[in-house]
Scaffold this active site. Sequence first.
Site, PDB file in Angstrom:
ATOM      1  N   SER A  61      49.750  85.873  53.883  1.00  0.00           N
ATOM      2  CA  SER A  61      48.576  85.733  54.356  1.00  0.00           C
ATOM      3  C   SER A  61      49.308  85.224  55.555  1.00  0.00           C
ATOM      4  O   SER A  61      48.183  85.685  56.669  1.00  0.00           O
ATOM      5  CB  SER A  61      47.899  84.594  54.287  1.00  0.00           C
ATOM      6  OG  SER A  61      47.150  84.689  52.702  1.00  0.00           O
ATOM      7  N   LYS A  64      47.562  88.688  57.441  1.00  0.00           N
ATOM      8  CA  LYS A  64      46.684  89.199  57.931  1.00  0.00           C
ATOM      9  C   LYS A  64      46.265  88.649  59.651  1.00  0.00           C
ATOM     10  O   LYS A  64      45.199  89.445  60.243  1.00  0.00           O
ATOM     11  CB  LYS A  64      45.425  87.891  57.398  1.00  0.00           C
ATOM     12  CG  LYS A  64      45.440  88.096  56.068  1.00  0.00           C
ATOM     13  CD  LYS A  64      45.166  86.419  55.335  1.00  0.00           C
ATOM     14  CE  LYS A  64      44.994  86.758  53.426  1.00  0.00           C
ATOM     15  NZ  LYS A  64      44.649  85.790  51.950  1.00  0.00           N
ATOM     16  N   TYR A 189      46.990  96.400  50.462  1.00  0.00           N
ATOM     17  CA  TYR A 189      46.859  94.821  50.234  1.00  0.00           C
ATOM     18  C   TYR A 189      48.306  94.565  50.188  1.00  0.00           C
ATOM     19  O   TYR A 189      48.685  92.956  50.446  1.00  0.00           O
ATOM     20  CB  TYR A 189      45.735  94.123  50.198  1.00  0.00           C
ATOM     21  CG  TYR A 189      45.264  92.888  50.135  1.00  0.00           C
ATOM     22  CD1 TYR A 189      45.663  91.982  51.491  1.00  0.00           C
ATOM     23  CD2 TYR A 189      45.183  92.092  48.983  1.00  0.00           C
ATOM     24  CE1 TYR A 189      45.060  90.928  51.160  1.00  0.00           C
ATOM     25  CE2 TYR A 189      45.216  90.714  49.334  1.00  0.00           C
ATOM     26  CZ  TYR A 189      45.181  89.592  50.220  1.00  0.00           C
ATOM     27  OH  TYR A 189      45.117  88.169  50.186  1.00  0.00           O
ATOM     28  N   TYR A 241      43.909  77.850  56.286  1.00  0.00           N
ATOM     29  CA  TYR A 241      42.684  78.029  54.605  1.00  0.00           C
ATOM     30  C   TYR A 241      41.947  76.981  54.971  1.00  0.00           C
ATOM     31  O   TYR A 241      41.313  76.465  55.696  1.00  0.00           O
ATOM     32  CB  TYR A 241      43.692  77.265  53.580  1.00  0.00           C
ATOM     33  CG  TYR A 241      44.956  78.585  53.471  1.00  0.00           C
ATOM     34  CD1 TYR A 241      44.661  79.484  52.790  1.00  0.00           C
ATOM     35  CD2 TYR A 241      46.110  77.812  53.106  1.00  0.00           C
ATOM     36  CE1 TYR A 241      45.811  81.091  52.340  1.00  0.00           C
ATOM     37  CE2 TYR A 241      47.488  78.974  52.652  1.00  0.00           C
ATOM     38  CZ  TYR A 241      47.119  79.895  52.761  1.00  0.00           C
ATOM     39  OH  TYR A 241      48.352  81.534  52.198  1.00  0.00           O
ATOM     40  N   VAL A 259      51.346  81.973  51.160  1.00  0.00           N
ATOM     41  CA  VAL A 259      52.126  81.091  50.241  1.00  0.00           C
ATOM     42  C   VAL A 259      52.988  81.726  49.832  1.00  0.00           C
ATOM     43  O   VAL A 259      53.848  81.152  49.028  1.00  0.00           O
ATOM     44  CB  VAL A 259      51.068  81.106  48.090  1.00  0.00           C
ATOM     45  CG1 VAL A 259      49.627  81.361  48.747  1.00  0.00           C
ATOM     46  CG2 VAL A 259      50.763  82.737  48.481  1.00  0.00           C
TER      47      VAL A 259
HETATM   48  N1  GLU Z   1      48.936  87.758  48.392  1.00  0.00           N
HETATM   49  C1  GLU Z   1      48.463  86.937  47.997  1.00  0.00           C
HETATM   50  C2  GLU Z   1      47.074  87.004  47.320  1.00  0.00           C
HETATM   51  O1  GLU Z   1      45.979  87.580  47.675  1.00  0.00           O
HETATM   52  C3  GLU Z   1      48.681  85.892  49.990  1.00  0.00           C
HETATM   53  C4  GLU Z   1      47.966  84.381  49.535  1.00  0.00           C
HETATM   54  C5  GLU Z   1      48.314  83.931  50.986  1.00  0.00           C
HETATM   55  O2  GLU Z   1      49.283  83.859  51.304  1.00  0.00           O
HETATM   56  O3  GLU Z   1      47.243  82.899  50.532  1.00  0.00           O
HETATM   57  O4  GLU Z   1      46.615  85.504  46.807  1.00  0.00           O
END
Ligand code: GLU
Length: 305
Positions: A61, A64, A189, A241, A259
């Site tokens: 993430s 992002k 993604y 989060y 994650v």
């Molecule tokens: N690739 C993970 C997902 O889409 C990323 C989630 C994350 O790092 O929060 O679930």
Amino acid sequence: MDNILNEALVEGIKVSNGGSVATYIPELAKGDPKDVGFAMMDLEGNLFTRGEYLKRFTLQSITKVISLLLALEDNGMEEVFRYVHMEPTGDPFNSIMSFEVKNPEKPFNPMINAGAMVVTSLIKGEGKKEKISRILEFTSLLTGNEKTVYDEKVYLSEKETGDRNRSLAYFMKSTGIMKGNPEETLDLYFMQCSILGNCLDIATIGAVLAGNGIHPVTGERVLKKENARIVKTIMTTCGMYDASGEFAVSCGIPAKSGVGGGILGAVPGRYGIGTFGPTLDRKGNSTAGIRIMEYLSKKLDLSIF
Ligand code: GLU
């Protein structure tokens, strides 16, 4: 300074057995809790490191932040936020229910999965191949590391098991907010989430943001100042989060976690910070990374509040 850095690492190691590695993406379950480290870079490119700061992990993430920056550079703020809000959710990053029930017309923010997928779909390029090349090149521009690649195994692992993300993407297709082919966006993604990096890479990105878009090593402008500002703000309100509020109080550093066990921090005007520790707490944040960030924040007075 040396003592503070040494202690920060000790603090991180102490808690790195206190969580569990992500298992919902099977490849991530192989993370070793002993791999803890961090890097901190000031705005002149001076580096402070401890532990396993060169160990590579998938940014997950944290990407992002990268895709939001690229989408903003490509399209401008007004266009990007036609497709995604900028509000924290208080819900898990992959929640389906809260999206459909509370706010179905567009995702809450670019740091949850639904919002990030829409943002990724806005990145310019002819098809998946050109778009992923642009994301990789842009990551290299920010990190200064020319060889940005994604981990094929993690990408395939996510593609195979990413049914929740698939549900979110198709839901957004049904409401009309996600344009184009959802499978193409999902694939992009998953590739994006599997980009490999280390603490040094993410500390450098943090330092670019901390310096309002100026690269700490080359001195060149690589982002519009306005875009650095927008992304730091969204990191502060949504980057950790549904623990973003608590982290703002305990640490006060604009940050984004993934994650894969990394956390990218940007202390405006001072430092970029990258931490790593693969075990996660219940909200999905690295236990060691949070402890290191909190320790550094307290000892070096880094909170922006
Ligand atoms: N690739 C993970 C997902 O889409 C990323 C989630 C994350 O790092 O929060 O679930």
